[in-house]
Design a protein around this motif. Structure first.
Motif, mmCIF file in Angstrom:
data_model
loop_
_atom_site.group_PDB
_atom_site.id
_atom_site.type_symbol
_atom_site.label_atom_id
_atom_site.label_comp_id
_atom_site.label_asym_id
_atom_site.label_seq_id
_atom_site.Cartn_x
_atom_site.Cartn_y
_atom_site.Cartn_z
ATOM 1 N N LYS A 76 0.817 -1.220 0.000
ATOM 2 C CA LYS A 76 0.000 0.000 0.000
ATOM 3 C C LYS A 76 0.845 1.262 0.000
ATOM 4 O O LYS A 76 0.464 2.291 -0.582
ATOM 5 C CB LYS A 76 -0.931 -0.001 1.212
ATOM 6 N N GLN A 80 1.476 5.856 -2.175
ATOM 7 C CA GLN A 80 1.400 7.102 -1.431
ATOM 8 C C GLN A 80 2.028 8.258 -2.214
ATOM 9 O O GLN A 80 2.847 8.066 -3.106
ATOM 10 C CB GLN A 80 2.139 6.951 -0.087
ATOM 11 N N LYS A 114 -7.849 1.969 -5.697
ATOM 12 C CA LYS A 114 -8.296 2.115 -4.309
ATOM 13 C C LYS A 114 -7.154 2.598 -3.422
ATOM 14 O O LYS A 114 -7.313 3.516 -2.615
ATOM 15 C CB LYS A 114 -8.837 0.779 -3.795
ATOM 16 N N PHE A 115 -5.981 1.993 -3.590
ATOM 17 C CA PHE A 115 -4.837 2.371 -2.766
ATOM 18 C C PHE A 115 -4.347 3.777 -3.106
ATOM 19 O O PHE A 115 -3.872 4.502 -2.228
ATOM 20 C CB PHE A 115 -3.705 1.361 -2.932
ATOM 21 N N LYS A 117 -6.260 6.275 -4.126
ATOM 22 C CA LYS A 117 -7.212 7.185 -3.486
ATOM 23 C C LYS A 117 -6.906 7.306 -1.999
ATOM 24 O O LYS A 117 -6.890 8.416 -1.439
ATOM 25 C CB LYS A 117 -8.636 6.658 -3.697
ATOM 26 N N GLU A 118 -6.655 6.190 -1.344
ATOM 27 C CA GLU A 118 -6.332 6.193 0.077
ATOM 28 C C GLU A 118 -5.021 6.934 0.339
ATOM 29 O O GLU A 118 -4.822 7.515 1.412
ATOM 30 C CB GLU A 118 -6.226 4.760 0.601
ATOM 31 N N GLY A 119 -4.131 6.936 -0.668
ATOM 32 C CA GLY A 119 -2.840 7.591 -0.517
ATOM 33 C C GLY A 119 -2.863 9.072 -0.834
ATOM 34 O O GLY A 119 -1.818 9.733 -0.779
#
Length: 237
Positions: A76, A80, A114-115, A117-119
């Motif tokens: 993940k 970032q 998805k990762f 967006k989370e980053g």
């Protein structure tokens, strides 16, 4: 001064540090063209390349992050720090088999989105395909349509989906049927109605990123879809 150059200046003025971009599928034909466009554009100060192997390119702007796509949950952190994400990831049924094709073009892509967006990624660019439709009876267009829907669900502040026609390029890997199709198409599709050069797609993605006047077609979903003709308009000066 062209509109594109003016928009580049506007973007540069917005941040003295420049834009950090993350590229998936940088070893593919569109991906390679995209990286070259990002490298020579002063608006982008950092290019993160996420893939299974290191990109054969030495440049101070490029940062390679190696991941195992079968174990993305363990990587993940590789997603970032990017403000803009470009997804050129994909394979073929002939190369990976039906299940492998779906795994790469749908599952890897949607999970990576998805990762991202989370980053903290706020603008995601997705290379899809002309005719993408989750209800299609053809595996390729069906998978592309499913992927589009899954990425829409991620909820990026801005999502740009590109649906190019037959991609024109000189691939390093052997794809005999595609090569024949390209030879035939190059002979009569001089207006690019059913085909488009890979570098034009790459140019379009960069231009769209830098266009401070760009607006999404749906304020509710914040999604914009570019068909082949739209990509041509964006990608050609």
């Amino acid at each position: 001064m062209t509109k594109r150059k003016a928009n580049m200046i506007k973007v540069n003025n917005m941040s003295s540090e420049g834009i950090t971009a993350l590229v998936l599928g940088a070893t593919g034909e569109v991906g390679k063209s995209l990286v070259q466009e990002l490298l020579k554009n002063a608006a982008f100060s950092r290019i993160i390349v996420v893939g299974r192997r290191k990109l054969d390119l030495e440049d101070e702007k490029v940062e390679n992050r190696i991941v195992d796509f079968e174990k993305l949950d363990e990587h993940k952190e590789a997603f970032q720090d990017a403000q803009v994400g470009f997804c050129c990831l994909g394979t073929t049924r002939g190369k990976a088999g039906a299940k492998g094709f779906v795994r790469v073009d749908r599952d890897y892509v949607s999970q990576s989105a998805k990762f991202l967006k989370e980053g903290g990624c706020s603008h995601f660019h997705l290379i899809s395909s002309q005719g993408a439709n989750k209800n299609s009876t053809f595996l390729y267009t069906k998978t592309k349509g499913e992927t589009e829907d899954l990425v829409k669900e991620v909820g990026f502040p801005r999502l740009s989906i590109y649906r190019p026609a037959l991609l024109l390029c000189d691939r390093e890997e052997s794809r005999p049927l595609e090569k024949i199709a390209q030879i035939v198409v190059r002979g009569f599709d001089w207006r690019n109605k059913i085909s488009i050069p890979t570098y034009t797609v790459a140019n379009a993605m960069v231009a769209n990123t830098l266009d401070s006047q760009a607006t999404v077609k749906s304020e509710e979903t914040k999604v914009e879809i570019f068909e082949n003709n739209d990509i041509l308009r964006l990608g050609i000066d």
